[in-house]
Design a protein around this motif. Sequence first.
Motif, PDB file in Angstrom:
ATOM      1  N   SER A 146      -1.630   2.137  -3.988  1.00 44.23           N
ATOM      2  CA  SER A 146      -0.544   1.161  -4.020  1.00 44.23           C
ATOM      3  C   SER A 146       0.793   1.840  -4.306  1.00 44.23           C
ATOM      4  CB  SER A 146      -0.823   0.105  -5.091  1.00 44.23           C
ATOM      5  OG  SER A 146      -0.994   0.730  -6.357  1.00 44.23           O
ATOM      6  N   SER A 147       1.871   1.112  -3.993  1.00 42.43           N
ATOM      7  CA  SER A 147       3.204   1.650  -4.232  1.00 42.43           C
ATOM      8  C   SER A 147       4.193   0.515  -4.404  1.00 42.43           C
ATOM      9  CB  SER A 147       3.642   2.537  -3.051  1.00 42.43           C
ATOM     10  OG  SER A 147       3.830   1.771  -1.880  1.00 42.43           O
ATOM     11  N   VAL A 148       5.382   0.855  -4.856  1.00 48.70           N
ATOM     12  CA  VAL A 148       6.501  -0.096  -4.870  1.00 48.70           C
ATOM     13  C   VAL A 148       7.712   0.628  -4.297  1.00 48.70           C
ATOM     14  CG1 VAL A 148       7.194   0.444  -7.273  1.00 48.70           C
ATOM     15  CG2 VAL A 148       7.826  -1.754  -6.227  1.00 48.70           C
ATOM     16  N   LEU A 149       8.349  -0.027  -3.339  1.00 48.33           N
ATOM     17  CA  LEU A 149       9.482   0.531  -2.615  1.00 48.33           C
ATOM     18  C   LEU A 149      10.754  -0.182  -3.027  1.00 48.33           C
ATOM     19  CD1 LEU A 149      10.317   2.254   0.130  1.00 48.33           C
ATOM     20  CD2 LEU A 149      10.353  -0.038   1.127  1.00 48.33           C
ATOM     21  N   VAL A 150      11.838   0.564  -3.140  1.00 45.82           N
ATOM     22  CA  VAL A 150      13.167  -0.028  -3.273  1.00 45.82           C
ATOM     23  C   VAL A 150      13.938   0.320  -2.008  1.00 45.82           C
ATOM     24  CG1 VAL A 150      15.338  -0.046  -4.545  1.00 45.82           C
ATOM     25  CG2 VAL A 150      13.166   0.077  -5.778  1.00 45.82           C
ATOM     26  N   ARG A 151      14.521  -0.712  -1.417  1.00 48.58           N
ATOM     27  CA  ARG A 151      15.236  -0.579  -0.153  1.00 48.58           C
ATOM     28  C   ARG A 151      16.714  -0.852  -0.399  1.00 48.58           C
ATOM     29  NH1 ARG A 151      12.081  -3.995   3.505  1.00 48.58           N
ATOM     30  NH2 ARG A 151      13.103  -5.768   2.537  1.00 48.58           N
ATOM     31  N   LEU A 152      17.565   0.010   0.138  1.00 47.03           N
ATOM     32  CA  LEU A 152      19.009  -0.174   0.072  1.00 47.03           C
ATOM     33  C   LEU A 152      19.451  -0.732   1.422  1.00 47.03           C
ATOM     34  CD1 LEU A 152      21.576   0.454  -1.715  1.00 47.03           C
ATOM     35  CD2 LEU A 152      21.775   2.558  -0.386  1.00 47.03           C
ATOM     36  N   SER A 153      20.020  -1.933   1.413  1.00 48.54           N
ATOM     37  CA  SER A 153      20.277  -2.615   2.678  1.00 48.54           C
ATOM     38  C   SER A 153      21.607  -3.352   2.644  1.00 48.54           C
ATOM     39  CB  SER A 153      19.152  -3.610   2.973  1.00 48.54           C
ATOM     40  OG  SER A 153      19.334  -4.240   4.223  1.00 48.54           O
ATOM     41  N   HIS A 154      22.254  -3.418   3.801  1.00 50.59           N
ATOM     42  CA  HIS A 154      23.515  -4.133   3.945  1.00 50.59           C
ATOM     43  C   HIS A 154      23.213  -5.596   4.243  1.00 50.59           C
ATOM     44  CE1 HIS A 154      27.695  -4.373   6.080  1.00 50.59           C
ATOM     45  NE2 HIS A 154      27.731  -4.893   4.874  1.00 50.59           N
ATOM     46  N   SER A 155      22.733  -6.294   3.246  1.00 44.99           N
ATOM     47  CA  SER A 155      22.410  -7.721   3.245  1.00 44.99           C
ATOM     48  C   SER A 155      20.941  -7.994   3.554  1.00 44.99           C
ATOM     49  CB  SER A 155      23.266  -8.539   4.217  1.00 44.99           C
ATOM     50  OG  SER A 155      22.917  -9.909   4.117  1.00 44.99           O
ATOM     51  N   HIS A 156      20.359  -8.863   2.745  1.00 48.56           N
ATOM     52  CA  HIS A 156      19.032  -9.431   2.991  1.00 48.56           C
ATOM     53  C   HIS A 156      19.134 -10.913   3.342  1.00 48.56           C
ATOM     54  CE1 HIS A 156      17.576  -5.699   1.151  1.00 48.56           C
ATOM     55  NE2 HIS A 156      16.392  -6.001   1.648  1.00 48.56           N
ATOM     56  N   ILE A 157      20.320 -11.370   3.718  1.00 51.21           N
ATOM     57  CA  ILE A 157      20.466 -12.755   4.169  1.00 51.21           C
ATOM     58  C   ILE A 157      19.996 -12.820   5.617  1.00 51.21           C
ATOM     59  CG2 ILE A 157      22.066 -14.644   4.622  1.00 51.21           C
ATOM     60  CD1 ILE A 157      23.788 -13.611   2.339  1.00 51.21           C
ATOM     61  N   ARG A 158      18.907 -13.522   5.819  1.00 49.19           N
ATOM     62  CA  ARG A 158      18.230 -13.544   7.105  1.00 49.19           C
ATOM     63  C   ARG A 158      18.651 -14.747   7.945  1.00 49.19           C
ATOM     64  NH1 ARG A 158      15.231 -11.433   2.972  1.00 49.19           N
ATOM     65  NH2 ARG A 158      13.530  -9.990   3.449  1.00 49.19           N
ATOM     66  N   PHE A 159      18.307 -14.695   9.225  1.00 49.56           N
ATOM     67  CA  PHE A 159      18.485 -15.886  10.051  1.00 49.56           C
ATOM     68  C   PHE A 159      17.742 -17.059   9.407  1.00 49.56           C
ATOM     69  CE2 PHE A 159      18.959 -13.465  14.379  1.00 49.56           C
ATOM     70  CZ  PHE A 159      19.962 -12.698  13.825  1.00 49.56           C
ATOM     71  N   GLY A 160      16.563 -16.743   8.878  1.00 53.48           N
ATOM     72  CA  GLY A 160      15.744 -17.789   8.269  1.00 53.48           C
ATOM     73  C   GLY A 160      16.340 -18.399   7.017  1.00 53.48           C
ATOM     74  N   THR A 161      17.303 -17.720   6.393  1.00 50.83           N
ATOM     75  CA  THR A 161      17.993 -18.307   5.243  1.00 50.83           C
ATOM     76  C   THR A 161      18.777 -19.540   5.687  1.00 50.83           C
ATOM     77  OG1 THR A 161      18.252 -16.029   4.418  1.00 50.83           O
ATOM     78  CG2 THR A 161      19.483 -17.766   3.284  1.00 50.83           C
ATOM     79  N   THR A 186       0.828  -1.193   0.000  1.00 50.67           N
ATOM     80  CA  THR A 186       0.000   0.000   0.000  1.00 50.67           C
ATOM     81  C   THR A 186       0.868   1.250   0.000  1.00 50.67           C
ATOM     82  OG1 THR A 186      -0.145   0.199   2.413  1.00 50.67           O
ATOM     83  CG2 THR A 186      -1.769  -1.232   1.330  1.00 50.67           C
ATOM     84  N   LEU A 187       0.328   2.325  -0.492  1.00 46.92           N
ATOM     85  CA  LEU A 187       1.065   3.593  -0.471  1.00 46.92           C
ATOM     86  C   LEU A 187       1.320   4.030   0.968  1.00 46.92           C
ATOM     87  CD1 LEU A 187       2.320   5.962  -1.992  1.00 46.92           C
ATOM     88  CD2 LEU A 187       0.063   7.061  -1.999  1.00 46.92           C
ATOM     89  N   LYS A 188       0.354   3.809   1.836  1.00 43.64           N
ATOM     90  CA  LYS A 188       0.565   4.154   3.240  1.00 43.64           C
ATOM     91  C   LYS A 188       1.715   3.343   3.821  1.00 43.64           C
ATOM     92  CE  LYS A 188      -1.789   4.687   7.693  1.00 43.64           C
ATOM     93  NZ  LYS A 188      -3.052   4.493   8.446  1.00 43.64           N
ATOM     94  N   GLY A 189       1.780   2.069   3.457  1.00 45.71           N
ATOM     95  CA  GLY A 189       2.893   1.245   3.908  1.00 45.71           C
ATOM     96  C   GLY A 189       4.223   1.770   3.399  1.00 45.71           C
ATOM     97  N   GLY A 190       4.247   2.231   2.156  1.00 44.50           N
ATOM     98  CA  GLY A 190       5.470   2.806   1.603  1.00 44.50           C
ATOM     99  C   GLY A 190       5.871   4.083   2.306  1.00 44.50           C
ATOM    100  N   VAL A 191       4.908   4.939   2.582  1.00 43.28           N
ATOM    101  CA  VAL A 191       5.180   6.182   3.304  1.00 43.28           C
ATOM    102  C   VAL A 191       5.745   5.878   4.691  1.00 43.28           C
ATOM    103  CG1 VAL A 191       4.027   8.140   4.440  1.00 43.28           C
ATOM    104  CG2 VAL A 191       3.543   7.608   2.038  1.00 43.28           C
ATOM    105  N   ARG A 192       5.160   4.900   5.365  1.00 45.80           N
ATOM    106  CA  ARG A 192       5.630   4.536   6.701  1.00 45.80           C
ATOM    107  C   ARG A 192       7.059   3.976   6.655  1.00 45.80           C
ATOM    108  NH1 ARG A 192       2.754   3.310  10.985  1.00 45.80           N
ATOM    109  NH2 ARG A 192       3.753   1.268  11.117  1.00 45.80           N
TER     110      ARG A 192
END
Length: 471
Positions: A174-189, A129-135
């Motif tokens: 609706s929206s689409v977000l791009v996130r810049l992150s230092h790894s998306h390798i999770r514990f769950g991986t 959602t756009l609200k989710g993207g804004v948050r």
Amino acid sequence: MPVSASYRPDPLFSKLGPEFADPVAPARFPQHILRRRNQDWATRVGLGELTEAEWEAQFARFEPLPGNMREPLAMRYHGHQFRNYNPEIGDGRGFLFAQVRDDGGRLLDLATKGSGQTPYSRFGDGRLTLKGGVREVLAAEMLEALGVYTSKAFSLFETGEQLTRGDEPSPTRSSVLVRLSHSHIRFGTFQRLAFFERPDLMHQLIEHAVAAYYPHHLNLNAEARAAALFGEVVEANARLAASWMAAGFVHGVLNTDNLNITGESFDYGPWRFVPTSQPGFTAAYFDERGLYAFGRQPEAVSWALAQLGGAMLLACSQNALETELARFGPAYQRGLRQSMFERLNVVPGDLAADLEFLQALLDWMTESQIGWDQFFHDWHGGEASAARAAESPEAVRYNEAGFAPIRAGLESRGASHASEALSRPYFQRPLPVSLVIDEVEAIWAPIAEADDWSLFDAKLRHIHELQEAVA
């Protein structure tokens, strides 16, 4: 495409192979209305020179970046969700799109949220959602300003679809977000590989993670390398939990698929900032047991790390992993002192005495119910802010007998450079920049009702003023 000379593609994750992710196609959206472009971080990863049309092509249509991943990858992982193991998850509305080096040489991911369905969407539509993207934008910006190691909201496009959601008025934008992150390798991986009993893939993932994020451990043998990686993750996530506490931040969903191996905060869904010190304060309406309440976040992170350690038994002995897990408590204590003292801009001394002071401070803040952000604003620099605190809306609390030992602790830890910081315009204002839920809703209301983004833009300016003042 005119990427700058500082653009350094390095798509390492795709080299892990098909056991770790699935190629997916991005959704096609009826509209691409740019709502947020993080120019500062675009410049730092060599993408600051993109034109508006090129930005849209890369971050709304997801055309491949030069020299980078040829197709998006939905990452595979499992996870404990509210301590119930779920093997049916993975990237359900996002994908890894590219990896780049920043101006400090760190490997960073460009990944999405709301980019369409994947093999792990189950019954979801894969949208945001756009609200989710804004948050997401607001949370990431505020946490960065407060010194939390956080992912960055890199881009946000409104996409022109109408979405139905059960927890907000629908249909909604609706929206689409791009996130810049230092790894998306999770514990769950790692948990997924343990679930399928694949020590071969576990060793491969550990080798990749060490090479990409902790290369100083590459000279160790296989088991020692696995233990060292786990120890780094323990320390990094202990520091993260401590920084959340100093920021007064409640993540809301500390499942093992929402914690990563670099100790970077990411994935902002039902987050909140506490208005006052309330250990039982929860962010998610569905957290009925208060499992991820404000005061339980260190416990939640420690528990999640134990689950990661359990998965890594495929590659390392239990004794070695337990030794590394034992680092959490001391690392958390050091991290809490660092984060709290940095926010107060005071000088640390003896660790035991500092921790005793912090416990007294937190007890007083809980008992008095002083505004969380207001207190740190009033006493930035310790005793150097005494005159400012006397003019605060909370000044009456600082004259109460219960505050006397706290004031004494602040006086004894004053920073020599405090007057320089306090000369900045931000500290001349009586009220701090904050981001409690009422403010978030007030920012969203004019967007929803009249497409008025003025409060959103103003809040981002104010957050940047805070960041500059406390840098």
